[in-house]
Motif scaffolding. Structure first.
Motif, short mmCIF file in Angstrom:
data_model
loop_
_atom_site.label_atom_id
_atom_site.label_comp_id
_atom_site.label_asym_id
_atom_site.label_seq_id
_atom_site.Cartn_x
_atom_site.Cartn_y
_atom_site.Cartn_z
N ILE A 120 0.85 -1.21 0.00
CA ILE A 120 0.00 0.00 0.00
C ILE A 120 0.88 1.26 0.00
N ARG A 121 1.94 1.25 0.82
CA ARG A 121 2.81 2.45 0.89
C ARG A 121 3.41 2.74 -0.48
N GLU A 122 3.85 1.69 -1.15
CA GLU A 122 4.45 1.85 -2.49
C GLU A 122 3.43 2.41 -3.48
N VAL A 123 2.21 1.89 -3.43
CA VAL A 123 1.18 2.31 -4.38
C VAL A 123 0.77 3.77 -4.12
N ILE A 124 0.68 4.16 -2.85
CA ILE A 124 0.32 5.55 -2.52
C ILE A 124 1.37 6.50 -3.11
N GLY A 125 2.64 6.13 -3.01
CA GLY A 125 3.72 6.95 -3.58
C GLY A 125 3.58 7.06 -5.10
N ARG A 126 3.27 5.94 -5.75
CA ARG A 126 3.16 5.95 -7.22
C ARG A 126 1.92 6.73 -7.67
N LEU A 127 0.84 6.64 -6.89
CA LEU A 127 -0.37 7.41 -7.24
C LEU A 127 -0.09 8.91 -7.10
N ALA A 128 0.65 9.27 -6.05
CA ALA A 128 0.97 10.70 -5.84
C ALA A 128 1.73 11.24 -7.04
N ALA A 129 2.65 10.41 -7.58
CA ALA A 129 3.44 10.85 -8.75
C ALA A 129 2.52 11.10 -9.95
N ARG A 130 1.35 10.46 -9.97
CA ARG A 130 0.40 10.68 -11.07
C ARG A 130 -0.65 11.74 -10.73
N GLY A 131 -0.49 12.39 -9.60
CA GLY A 131 -1.42 13.45 -9.22
C GLY A 131 -2.70 12.94 -8.54
N ILE A 132 -2.73 11.63 -8.17
CA ILE A 132 -3.90 11.13 -7.43
C ILE A 132 -3.56 11.15 -5.95
N ARG A 133 -4.34 11.92 -5.19
CA ARG A 133 -4.05 12.07 -3.76
C ARG A 133 -4.71 10.94 -2.98
#
Ligand code: 5GP
Length: 216
Positions: free
Chosen positions: A22-35
């Motif tokens: 989950i931590r990894e995915v949250i970081g990758r989503l942030a890079a795509r502008g999804i908070r």
């Protein structure tokens, strides 16, 4: 008006690797502008040395936890391994309303309760690839005595028994692949028309306006 965020539950047997995922995915989503936000649960379990109050959990005693239950402050809660765990509404509801995605790392009893309270929730079950791999991961992290490990493995079998009711399954064999799969699920869920309603309505309205203005 922006759409509400998506609520994701990620469950797996203890040692299944879901927190890292989950931590990894949250970081990758942030890079795509999804908070998105990783919900911090309340628990009556004692803090482990590597854990931090307010980051890993809110550590509370039984009386405080039960008070929150009575006041209806939990979206869901459950007893696991002799301890109480719960997701406070305040962790989830304001963020979803602000358009943030929220991730819950919770066990299966809680996941069932959330589905009743929030029918739109997306439930993902993360499978450790085999009994041997899970046993090896639980042993390697040196957190539990052998009997506690056996108990977690027995509990894992019960959890696998209800995992088929989830919306998605990920086999966590290699972390990078599991991350890609969870990201794929998250992005696909955002493409559901019900989650794009205001933008799709605006497109349709633009057709309507243009055609009404056109002479035949
Ligand atoms: P641990 O004690 O190893 O941190 O967590 C034990 C189990 O409790 C894990 O399966 C974890 O997903 C689950 N858990 C953590 N927080 C919550 C919560 O708020 N609600 C529920 N139902 N389970 C939780």
């Amino acid at each position: 008006m922006s759409e509400p965020g998506v609520l994701f539950i990620v469950s797996s047997p203890s040692g299944g690797g879901k927190t890292t995922l989950i931590r990894e995915v949250i970081g990758r989503l942030a890079a795509r502008g999804i908070r998105s936000h990783f919900s911090v649960s309340h628990t009556t379990r004692a803090r482990r040395p590597a854990e931090t109050e307010g980051i890993d959990y809110h550590f509370v005693d039984r009386a405080a936890f039960e008070g929150m239950v009575q006041r209806g402050q939990f979206l869901e809660w459950a007893e696991y391994n002799g301890h109480l765990y719960g997701t406070a509404r305040a962790e989830v509801e304001p963020r979803l309303a602000d358009g943030w995605d929220v991730f819950l790392d919770i066990e299966v009893q809680g996941a069932t309760q959330v589905k009743t309270a929030v029918p739109d929730v997306v439930k993902v079950f993360v499978y450790p690839p085999s009994y041997d791999v899970l046993k090896q991961r639980l042993t390697a992290r040196r957190q539990d005595a052998p009997e506690a490990i056996r108990q977690r493995l027995r509990w894992a079998l019960r959890e696998l028994g209800v995992a088929g009711e989830f919306d998605y399954a990920i086999i966590n064999d290699r972390l990078d692949e599991a991350v890609d799969e969870l990201l794929g699920i998250c992005t696909a869920e955002h493409q559901r028309p019900k989650r794009m309603k205001s933008r799709l309505d605006a497109i349709r309205a633009s057709y309507q306006r243009a055609l009404e203005g056109d002479s035949p």
